[in-house]
Every structure is written in C-alpha cells, then in structure tokens.
Design an enzyme around this catalytic site. Sequence first.
Site, short mmCIF file in Angstrom:
data_model
loop_
_atom_site.label_atom_id
_atom_site.label_comp_id
_atom_site.label_asym_id
_atom_site.label_seq_id
_atom_site.Cartn_x
_atom_site.Cartn_y
_atom_site.Cartn_z
CD GLU A 142 -5.63 0.18 6.86
OE1 GLU A 142 -5.89 1.26 6.36
OE2 GLU A 142 -4.56 0.06 7.44
CD GLN A 182 -2.27 0.92 2.78
OE1 GLN A 182 -3.04 0.26 3.34
NE2 GLN A 182 -1.94 2.14 3.98
CE1 TYR A 227 -3.74 3.96 -0.37
CE2 TYR A 227 -4.87 3.76 1.79
CZ TYR A 227 -4.88 3.56 0.35
OH TYR A 227 -5.83 2.78 -0.18
CB SER A 228 2.04 6.95 5.33
OG SER A 228 0.94 6.40 6.04
#
Lengths: 397, 359
Positions: A238, A120, A122-123
């Site tokens: 999630e 993933q 994202y951050s």
Amino acid sequence: MDLSFGPEYEAYRAEVREFTAEWSAHAPLSHERAAEFRDRATERGYLYRGIPKRYGGSEREFDAFREAIVAEEFDASGLPWRLGAQGVGMIVPTLLEIGEEWQREKFIPGTLRGDYVWCQGYSEPGAGSDLASLRSSARLEGDEWVINGHKIWTSDAQDSNYMFGMFRTEPDAPKHAGISYLLLEVDQPGLEIRPLRQIDGAVHFNEVFFDDVRTPADWIVGKRGQGWQVARVNLKYERNLGGGSMMRRHFNGLLELARRSEIDGRPAIQDPVTRRRLAELEGYVRCVETTYMRQLSATANGEEQKVSLPILMNKLYGTDTREKIARLGYDLVGSDGLRAPAEEDLKIQSNTETVTGWVDQYLFSLAGPIAAGSSNIQRNIIGERGLGLPRDLRSPS
Amino acid sequence: MHFGLTEEQELLQQTIREFAASELPAPKLRALFDEGSGHDPGLWAKSAEIGLAGLTVPESYGGAGLELLDLALAFEVLGESALPGPYLGHALAALAIAEGGSEDQKQRWLPRLASGEAIGTVALAERNNVWECADWRVEFRDGALAGEKEFVPYAQLADLTLVGTVGGGLAVLERDAEGSRVDAVDGVDRTRALGRLELTGARAEALPAPPGTAERVLDAGRVLLAADSFGGAWKLIETTAEYTRTREQFGTPIAQFQSVKHMLADAATEIEPARGLFWYAAYAWERLPEESPRAAATAKAHLTDRAADVSRTCVELHGGIGFTWECDVQFWVKRAMFNRTFLGAPSAQLERVADLGGW
C-alpha cells in the site's frame, strides 16, 4: 550520476508512447475495450511484469526503468490501466508472496483482468491507528468461518466481488497474535454495506456490517493467528502506491489556476506573494521528484538500503505537499471559496478545472494526514525506525 | 540512469569525514570558534594535502579534475563538520579562473590554488543586498578597480580575490595591491570570516571570461551553500536525536515523548527528501546548463531556508543549554544563517525561481 536513460530505454519509451497513442485515439474506452487494452498491454509486457504468465501476468525480467517508463507514459495518456488499488496493488502481491497455489490460480487472473474488484476490511470504528485492537471476529464452524462485526473506511465496497480483511479468530491470544487474514465474498446474506458520506459531501467509503457472514475455512491467507504479519506484507505494498510524476501534475494544475485567476485585476501569477508561494512549492515538488528519482535509481541498481530513510518519509512528505498545493489553490479561487463543491467535482477527484474543484481539494486533502497510516503514526515510524528514538507507550507488536 | 553516488564519491565523503574527525576534535573546533579568526593555517594545509583545495581544478593544472557534484558532496561534509576555513571563496575563485581565465592566467594561478599554497576568494556582494552581477557597480577601467565590495570571505587572508565588476565582469586582485583596503567584518558565523573591500584604483587583471561566467560562479556557490546546509542540518538532527535519547526529564529520556519525537521526525522529513535538490543542481551545472540557474536557485532557497528552520528546532529541543554560548549547537545555527543569507536570501532566490520558470 547520469540522468539519461540511454538509447535502449528511449526506444522503449517511444514504443510505449506509440501504443498509448493508438489506444488514446479510441478514448474513452468502454468497459470491454478497456479490458482489451490491458490484455494487449500485458501481451507486450507493459503490465504485470513481475507476475507469472500462468496467473495472467507478463512474466518479464525485473526492470525498474521499464516499469517506470510504462507508468509515466500510461499515466500521461489517461488510459484506464490502473485497476483498483486494493486488488492489483495489494492482494495480488500478497497472494504471490504468501498465498496458497490454489488461491493464486483462483483469484489473481480475474483480478488482473479487472473482472474481480476487491475491498479491504481493516479499520473499525474502535480500531484506527491501533489497528491490532480490532474486534470483528470469525469463528470456525465446520468447514466455514462465521464472521461478525463492523468495518469502516471500506472504499469500493459496493462494486467489489471480494474482500480481504483481518478478523479476530483467537480471542484468548495476545492482541497481535489473535488475528487471521481472511478472504470472503461480498455479495451474500448478512453482509450489509452502508455508504459513508465524507466531509466534502462525496461518497467514496463505506461501512460494512457482518451478521453471521460466511466464508470457506481455507479462504485464509497465512496461518491462523498470523493475520497481523500478512497485513504487514500487504501494507508494504500500500505504501508503494505513490508515483513520481503525479505531484508535478497536481502542481501544474495549480499553476494553470494561478494563470487564470485574478488578484487586483491582474493574473494571480503576477502577484508577488503568489509567485513566492508557488516558488516555495516548486521546491517541495522538486524534492518529491528527485526523491522519487533516487528511489527508482536505487531500486534499479539493487541499492535499496541506501534509500530506506526517504522511503519511510514518502507518505508524510507527499501528504504535506499535496495539502500545500490544495491550500494555495483554495486561496487563489478567492471569494468562490464560499461555494460548495459541485456534483461533478465530487465525481472527478482533484478536479483542477473548476473553482469548486479547488474547494473540494481543500476539503479532500484533509484525508491525507488520516488515511493509510496517519501522519502522527508516520512520525512515530520516522522517529523510531529512522532516527533510532525509543518506542513510546504502546503494547509490543 | 543513475541518480545516486558512485563508490568514489562515497569514499571522497568518507575521507573528508575521517579527516574532520581526526583533525578537528570538538575542543579544537570550540577553540577556533572562540578565537574568532575562522582560520587555522595548519588545518588548511592538511586539508589541502588530502586535495580539498583543488577538487574541481583540472588535472593539467594540478587539481583532481572532479565535477561540481563532487565538490558539493565535499561541502556537505564541511557543513556537517562546521569546518572553519576559506573553502567556499577559494572553490569559487578556482572555478571562475578555470571557466573564464586565459591560458596564461590558468597556468599562473590554478596550480597554486589547487595545492592550497595560495588562497583565493570572491568579492561579489555590494551594499543594499546586491549579489546579482547585473547590479554590480564596482568599476574596472584601464586596469584599475574602484568601488566597494561587502562580505568578502577571508578578504584579509586571500592571495587573490576575484572582484565582480560592472556588467558582470571578473577581475583578479592580488593581495595587498595598492589602492585596496580590507576591513574585517565581525561576522555572525565564526567558522567563516568576512571582510569589506574598498577599492580606489587598485591594479587588477580582468578575466577574458565569456558572457555568463559570473552567473555560473554565483550558481555554483548557491549549490555549495545548499550542500553545506544539508550536511549541517542533518548533523544537527543526529546530534539532537542523541541528546534527546540521553536527556531525562520526568524520569524518562525526553525522546520518549511524542511531542519531542514528532518535532525531530518533522525536522528530518524537511531535510532528507531535499538531498536530491543539491545533487540535481550540481549535476545540472555540469550537464544541463539551461536548467542550471533555476535548479541552483531552487536548491539554495529551499535547503538553506529549511536548514535554518531545523537549526532553530534543534536549539529548542536542547532546552536551556541550547541557548548558551557553550552549547555547540550554535556552530550550526550560525552556519545556517550564513548559508541562508550569503549569495542572496531565499526570498530573492524564490523570485528568480518564478522568473526563470517563465511565470
């Protein structure tokens, strides 16, 4: 109120249990055998009930109780049925909800079989709780996106085939409206993965650097500039990842520790202070269990609106309870709390068998209030959506 | 599997909520609180008319024939409304007679209790924090009671009092029996009156109660206190949230400040997920008797303690006004104190949770 599942479901549970017993006899399963186990489980309708057969699912009628029974029994068996949370847990439901048909056909079957592993994106170092301020960018050049930037807290990146992530594609748009949701291959020039060593010494996460990384123009989920909305669909999944019986198992590990640890020459479980702390925790664990039962019951009976409030609290409550268990465990190991976690503790998350496993839990449980929506962000959500308090100083989404 | 409420149960709660809203407006609750008797005969009579006095009394004896869960749901709303009155002792006396009375005793007392014409109570506590039946010292010999009971709800008002005796027995003492003396106790919670009972040879009638009846009465009481605590704590969270939305400091509603918002979010998160504890304990009392004592102790320890914590947070969030006698928050602070202490403090319940868990 009726807490019995009834003969039909009890028979189903017995059938599932028989199936897991057969496979457990061959444990631990090789990579290939594990895939075969999941295939057989899917054929029987135990796995992927909500996913159409053409994508590799078992396409069964919605039945929250059957799903719950399978999850309980499979978890109890220790068999490798849970694939990476990012794949089956997040990208599959997202593609089913808003993906293009060709994307579903291309990505879902391999993900369900465990052939495709996802990570993933994202951050970012500058975009944690304020995720929409992310700066990693993608610009369209011909029929490809060209990606530059830096992601962080990427679990499983080294083992992944694909990444889904959010990238800024419309630099002039307001921050939430300038993001697109892209899929990309991990193994390609310009994409560098650097393991991130965490506070307990283990390496579960990575940083990912993008230097003119490429992905096809149509590997986008949703439309340009809609990545934020897509991610909200995705984050909904999630937050649903937690289970019901997990907390009880952690607590049982703690009880075992209290039985074999000693305080003043007696088993710690006979020590009044320890008993009291354990009993207090029993209350919290019962809250987790009964709240799960309420949510399961409401989901099965089409009354989800009745549990909207506790659903907002799941993450915060679960995190806090896990932390209480870890901290009491750390107290019970006594002077051994001076030791560092051993290599084996870092491999098995939440190792309850060794004293240093509890040292690791003490450290690892620090992640709970930070990861996947920090506790303070959860408190904002509970306060605002749950209690109707005004939004605080944030830009509108 | 259904771990939720039925429409009838939701309707039951709605009915009591509407009753409390119409019959107990804030000024009336305030007046009753200041007056201090914890009782309003008119309010009691009207609540009996809607069935509150006999919810679990079997239909054949004039009650509604409901289960402990229904009663607990009613108590959740009593807690919410801080409804003054002898509901707790009354409900437990009725349960004790229904569970442990002879046919003749049931016929004599249950219809009068169910209609609210007679008020019942239970005398369980004794000096030095005694609540458990194994520790009761009041003697019952040759039809006469001797000893002292403390913290008896509405002792001065009750028409019949179930007195716990040596060995876990229960005896019915009628009002003004010779050899019994009642002294009022100045209780901290003015919505629930308490008295002290001195027994010097008072005539009473034993229930032929099967072994374990007294324990079951205590367990039921703990479930009801947990439910009451849940209702009260949630009510306080809602009223405090409303207060912080309207109270302005530094030019803005204080709810805008994260420090305030997070305190409320934490308080709500301590309480809401505990709702299932009293549901489960009430269900277990009826259907899973072997789990019932531990479930009741867990619910009592956890909910009454968390509710007390939350009540203190809510005072803090009200600021200076929260510390005054005129602020209504005190009704729930003190109700939480009663619930926490009555039938044994959380520390004692936690020790039982450990013992009953085989730890």
